[in-house]
Design a protein around this motif. Structure first.
Motif, PDB file in Angstrom:
ATOM      1  N   ASP A   1      -3.119  -1.078  12.307  1.00 22.18           N
ATOM      2  CA  ASP A   1      -3.587  -2.317  12.938  1.00 22.18           C
ATOM      3  C   ASP A   1      -2.433  -3.162  13.486  1.00 22.18           C
ATOM      4  OD1 ASP A   1      -2.550  -3.096  10.495  1.00 22.18           O
ATOM      5  OD2 ASP A   1      -4.074  -4.641  10.139  1.00 22.18           O
TER       6      ASP A   1
ATOM      7  N   ARG B   1     -10.409  -8.236  18.419  1.00 24.95           N
ATOM      8  CA  ARG B   1     -11.562  -8.745  17.680  1.00 24.95           C
ATOM      9  C   ARG B   1     -12.596  -9.219  18.684  1.00 24.95           C
ATOM     10  NH1 ARG B   1      -9.871 -12.900  13.417  1.00 24.95           N
ATOM     11  NH2 ARG B   1      -9.403 -11.070  12.156  1.00 24.95           N
TER      12      ARG B   1
ATOM     13  N   ALA C   1     -15.726 -15.414   7.685  1.00 20.66           N
ATOM     14  CA  ALA C   1     -14.400 -14.785   7.553  1.00 20.66           C
ATOM     15  C   ALA C   1     -13.261 -15.782   7.761  1.00 20.66           C
ATOM     16  CB  ALA C   1     -14.269 -13.640   8.551  1.00 20.66           C
TER      17      ALA C   1
ATOM     18  N   TYR D   1     -18.857  -2.941   7.330  1.00 15.12           N
ATOM     19  CA  TYR D   1     -19.016  -4.005   6.341  1.00 15.12           C
ATOM     20  C   TYR D   1     -20.212  -4.900   6.686  1.00 15.12           C
ATOM     21  CZ  TYR D   1     -14.300  -2.930   4.569  1.00 15.12           C
ATOM     22  OH  TYR D   1     -13.192  -2.326   4.022  1.00 15.12           O
TER      23      TYR D   1
ATOM     24  N   ALA E   1     -12.957 -16.165   3.397  1.00 10.75           N
ATOM     25  CA  ALA E   1     -11.945 -16.722   4.309  1.00 10.75           C
ATOM     26  C   ALA E   1     -10.640 -15.940   4.248  1.00 10.75           C
ATOM     27  CB  ALA E   1     -11.681 -18.186   3.973  1.00 10.75           C
TER      28      ALA E   1
ATOM     29  N   ASN F   1     -16.885 -10.013  -1.561  1.00  9.80           N
ATOM     30  CA  ASN F   1     -16.820 -11.460  -1.282  1.00  9.80           C
ATOM     31  C   ASN F   1     -17.741 -11.886  -0.137  1.00  9.80           C
ATOM     32  OD1 ASN F   1     -15.561 -10.486   0.988  1.00  9.80           O
ATOM     33  ND2 ASN F   1     -13.528 -11.309   0.507  1.00  9.80           N
TER      34      ASN F   1
ATOM     35  N   TYR G   1     -17.713 -10.592   2.929  1.00 12.11           N
ATOM     36  CA  TYR G   1     -17.115 -10.340   4.257  1.00 12.11           C
ATOM     37  C   TYR G   1     -17.918  -9.300   5.021  1.00 12.11           C
ATOM     38  CZ  TYR G   1     -13.671  -8.729   7.707  1.00 12.11           C
ATOM     39  OH  TYR G   1     -13.024  -8.373   8.865  1.00 12.11           O
TER      40      TYR G   1
ATOM     41  N   GLU H   1      -6.781  -1.287  16.274  1.00  9.20           N
ATOM     42  CA  GLU H   1      -7.895  -1.638  15.392  1.00  9.20           C
ATOM     43  C   GLU H   1      -8.836  -2.569  16.144  1.00  9.20           C
ATOM     44  OE1 GLU H   1      -8.130  -3.341  10.926  1.00  9.20           O
ATOM     45  OE2 GLU H   1      -7.781  -4.843  12.478  1.00  9.20           O
TER      46      GLU H   1
ATOM     47  N   LYS I   1       0.816  -1.220   0.000  1.00 11.49           N
ATOM     48  CA  LYS I   1       0.000   0.000   0.000  1.00 11.49           C
ATOM     49  C   LYS I   1       0.848   1.268   0.000  1.00 11.49           C
ATOM     50  CE  LYS I   1      -4.087  -2.059   1.986  1.00 11.49           C
ATOM     51  NZ  LYS I   1      -5.267  -1.883   2.806  1.00 11.49           N
TER      52      LYS I   1
END
Ligand SMILES: Nc1nc2c(ncn2[C@@H]2O[C@H](COP(=O)(O)OP(=O)(O)OP(=O)(O)O)[C@@H](O)[C@H]2O)c(=O)[nH]1
Ligand SMILES: Nc1ncnc2c1ncn2[C@@H]1O[C@H](COP(=O)(O)OP(=O)(O)OP(=O)(O)O)[C@@H](O)[C@H]1O
Length: 724
Positions: A462, A467, A534, A497, A540, A504, A506, A522, A453
């Motif tokens: 992140d 999570r 996921a 999302y 996945a 896809n 997600y 994050e 990126k």
């Protein structure tokens, strides 16, 4: 039950011994001690030193687990001659160094003690240990302690993944506490075994060191495998001078630490005995049963293919690398791949003893083949360790630069405390949740993200991640509010999302907040249905990491299945999976290790038998990985080879008759025999290449002359005559 997880262990997991011992467990969970006699060429029995067995039972803090289904032990004392060390396979790295003082990079999967954690996290991040809510200091392994499915709950649109989880976690438990014995309670006398076997003191020390790290090494079956490996590899040393046995043991320890059962651990101990110690399949079969023998044979085949690929630099071509990944998973029981990965991980950990050129060759192949395989199998901790080690060898400057930048900011306590804070707030607000996990981004993952990126390290938000898995969609939004109350939101980083799923499929909420010490954190929030998508579905993570490249349904199905096999074999071994409450009554949907035709859990039931076949073709000493339709034959391969040959153009007659195919090193009597996944077909000219060329040229001249003769009548005759 709510559970929190973090990608580190704050205290040793229950199955790992914690008491100090003559050999010291070092900070990385490996064992430091004086190896004593390193002259492993000697096979003289050392009987003076008593094995330090007494008191081992007190080293295990956990109660004994429930029933071990052992393979037959008969024939244990037979065979096992003192074979020499003439190994041919480079992978065995006779030259490699000891891992005993291995000190992996601080960053990523290998950096913190992560013993005996789950490799495949259904509800966790990659590697985790965890705590129940309200007692997060009391860390324990938990990935599977979240109630999944439970009969009435259906997951996603099809309920497919729900079924997968239920079946995968509830099955294949052959690690059972009742029959667990510490070494001093064994039914056979270990001391006698050591004496009879004429063991070197180092072998006893190695075994004791392993027993301190995992109790499975106190099981009779595993000890017998160790003894067999010791006999088989006696006298063999690595480049560092360390006994070869050490590599076998460390491979087995890696497997044990991710929760593999005794069959897999025993096969890990014996994984090189076919190739390098001249044991036979039949001997291993007779001694340890088909389970171990088949795994050892599977690993051996993988090693051969890997060596071929490495020598031919095959994996540098992405199409062929991709075929190799698929071939490896499809041709062998996924557990053989697991053993091969552990073998490679230990070899990578001890790469320093090799010359730099070899280090690079291994690192390159590992990055191209083995790390992606670990990714596909969902064994994130191994994937991270492999990648970080490759990074260190392939890009040492970038590696050192990045690690020096990050060295001060890596702080595991930051993640632990963020988890605790979030859990407390969720409890206070009465929001039920399944699991909170945390992970530290690995060094190599950070590096790749920066490259891909075009970001600087400060742009990576992140590096620290949490999570949260909740039950209901509405709870995701409630939890998001709580997160934003706890920490200040970084503007522009919120991604919904859930309302706008990715292409896809997600789904998740993502936000970035300023955590403790003003470090970005994050936070991903999703329901367990979304999480299963996921982890195992179309969205996945392995596919995301492979840039969502198009895979055939065959590949998807095969990876899916391999992941579940690994989940069964490892995660289900952890005590927590039994605490989930899945009884023995829940069995896998199909006979291990592959789907049956009508399996309802098959990813795409209609593609099972029709998948492509990947075959290694060796022609003119060049290797390629070829894809064929199902049911293709050796003749199809020869025709393809003939068509592709430029010589065909030159000589105008079919080459295939001149090729002598060998299938898996055996001459082919019937060219119509079907090709199987992972077959190796060598095409060699019937006569040596040089004379073949001369022969062809001669034939060609005759052919040309013949044409002229037959087409030109008397003129030609006189021409031939005049030439002579
Ligand atoms: N399993 C899975 N995870 C995903 C997928 N897309 C994103 N993620 C996860 O979500 C994280 C961040 O994704 P985004 O919020 O879209 O971030 P981004 O725009 O790609 O880039 P950053 O914000 O720089 O991370 C990734 O690091 C993954 O962990 C996906 O398709 N599948
Ligand atoms: N915020 C998070 N909390 C917990 N686990 C996470 C989080 N983000 C990613 N993970 C998990 O960490 C593991 C390593 O992921 P990694 O950091 O390499 O990539 P990523 O963050 O998912 O993707 P990318 O590098 O594209 O941002 C994966 O299993 C991933 O699911």
């Amino acid at each position: 039950m709510a559970v929190s997880t973090i990608a580190l262990y704050a205290s040793p997991p229950s199955s790992v011994c914690s008491t100090p011992h003559p050999c010291q467990i070092n900070a990385h969970g490996s064992c430091d001690f004086d190896m004593g006699s390193r002259s492993s060429s000697s096979s003289t029995a050392s009987t003076s030193q008593k094995p330090v067995m007494g008191g081992l039972s007190c080293l295990f803090s956990s109660p004994a687990p429930a029933a071990v289904k052992h393979a037959p032990l008969s024939g244990f004392s037979g065979g096992g001659e003192d074979h020499g060390g003439g190994r041919g396979d480079e992978l065995n790295l006779k030259e490699l160094g000891s891992s005993f003082s291995y000190s992996p990079s601080k960053f990523g999967g290998s950096s913190w003690k992560r013993d005996h954690h789950s490799p495949v996290s259904v509800f966790n991040g990659p590697v985790s240990c965890s705590s129940t809510v309200g007692s997060s200091s009391n860390l324990r392994s938990t990935a599977s302690s979240v109630r999944i499915g439970g009969g009435s709950e259906r997951v996603g649109t099809s309920g497919l993944f729900d079924g997968f989880v239920r079946n995968a976690l509830g099955s294949c438990l052959d690690y059972d506490s009742a029959s667990f014995k510490v070494a001093d309670e064994l039914t056979f006398n270990l001391e006698d075994t050591f004496m009879e076997g004429g063991f070197e003191p180092y072998a006893k020390k190695l075994l004791l060191g392993a027993q301190l790290r995992h109790k499975i090494f106190c099981e009779e079956f595993v000890i017998k495998a160790f003894c067999e490996a010791e006999k088989a590899h006696r006298g063999q040393v690595r480049a560092s001078g360390d006994p070869y046995l050490q590599h076998c043991l460390e491979t087995a320890v890696l497997l044990a630490l991710i929760g593999a059962n005794s069959t897999v651990v025993a096969a890990g101990l014996l994984h090189d005995t076919l190739d390098d110690a001249f044991l036979t399949y039949d001997y291993i079969f007779g001694t340890f049963g088909a389970g171990v023998a088949d795994l050892v044979e599977g690993v051996s085949k993988l090693s051969h293919l890997s060596k071929l690929a490495r020598e031919n630099n095959t994996a540098c071509k992405s199409v062929e690398a991709d075929r190799l990944h698929t071939m490896f998973l499809a041709m062998a029981d996924a557990r053989a791949v697991l053993i091969k990965l552990a073998d490679r991980l230990h070899n990578m950990m001890t790469l320093d003893a090799l010359p730099v050129a070899k280090q690079q060759r291994f690192a390159k192949e590992t990055l191209e083949i083995f790390a992606p395989l670990a990714n596909r199998l969902g064994i994130s901790s191994w994937k991270e360790q492999l990648e970080n080690l490759c990074f260190k060898h392939l890009n040492p400057d970038q590696h050192d630069e990045l690690s020096s930048k990050l060295v001060d900011s890596y702080d595991e306590a930051r993640i632990t405390s963020a988890i605790e804070k979030l859990e407390q707030a969720l409890k206070d607000e009465g929001i039920s949740y399944h699991v909170v996990s945390g992970r530290h981004k690995s060094l190599y993952s950070i590096y790749c993200k920066m490259l891909k990126k075009k970001l600087t390290i400060d742009d990576i938000h992140d590096i620290y991640g949490l999570r949260l898995i909740v039950d209901k969609e509405e709870d995701c939004y409630k939890a998001l509010t709580i997160v934003h109350q706890l920490w200040s939101e970084v503007p522009g980083k919120l991604k919904d999302y859930i309302r706008r799923p990715k292409f896809n499929g997600y789904q998740s909420l993502h936000t970035v907040v300023m955590g403790e010490g003003k470090v970005p954190l994050e936070v991903q929030i999703r329901t367990k249905d979304m999480h299963l998508q996921a982890e195992f579905g179309f969205a996945a993570h392995w596919r995301y990491k492979e840039d969502d490249c198009q895979h055939s349904s065959f590949v998807l199905q095969m990876v899916e299945w391999a992941r579940w096999v690994v989940t069964w074999q490892c995660e289900a071994m952890s005590k927590d999976s039994t605490s989930v409450g899945y009884g023995d009554s829940i069995k896998p949907p199909c006979k291990f290790p592959s789907h049956v035709d009508d399996c309802p859990y098959c990813y795409k039931p209609d593609c099972g038998q029709d998948g492509p076949v990947f075959v290694i073709m060796i022609e003119n000493d060049k290797m390629s990985v070829q894809e064929f339709r199902a049911n293709s034959t050796v003749m199809d391969l020869m025709e393809r080879a003939g068509r592709a040959s430029s010589r065909l153009m030159t000589y105008r007659f079919p080459l295939k008759e001149e090729l002598r195919p060998r299938l898996n090193h055996m001459p082919v009597s019937d060219p119509n025999c079907k090709l199987k996944m992972g077959d190796v077909v060598e095409l060699t000219p019937a006569i040596p290449d040089k004379s073949l060329t001369e022969y062809r040229e001669e034939i060609q001249r005759m052919y040309d002359r013949g044409l002229t003769v037959s087409g030109a009548g008397p003129t030609a005759s006189s021409m031939v005559g005049s030439r002579s």
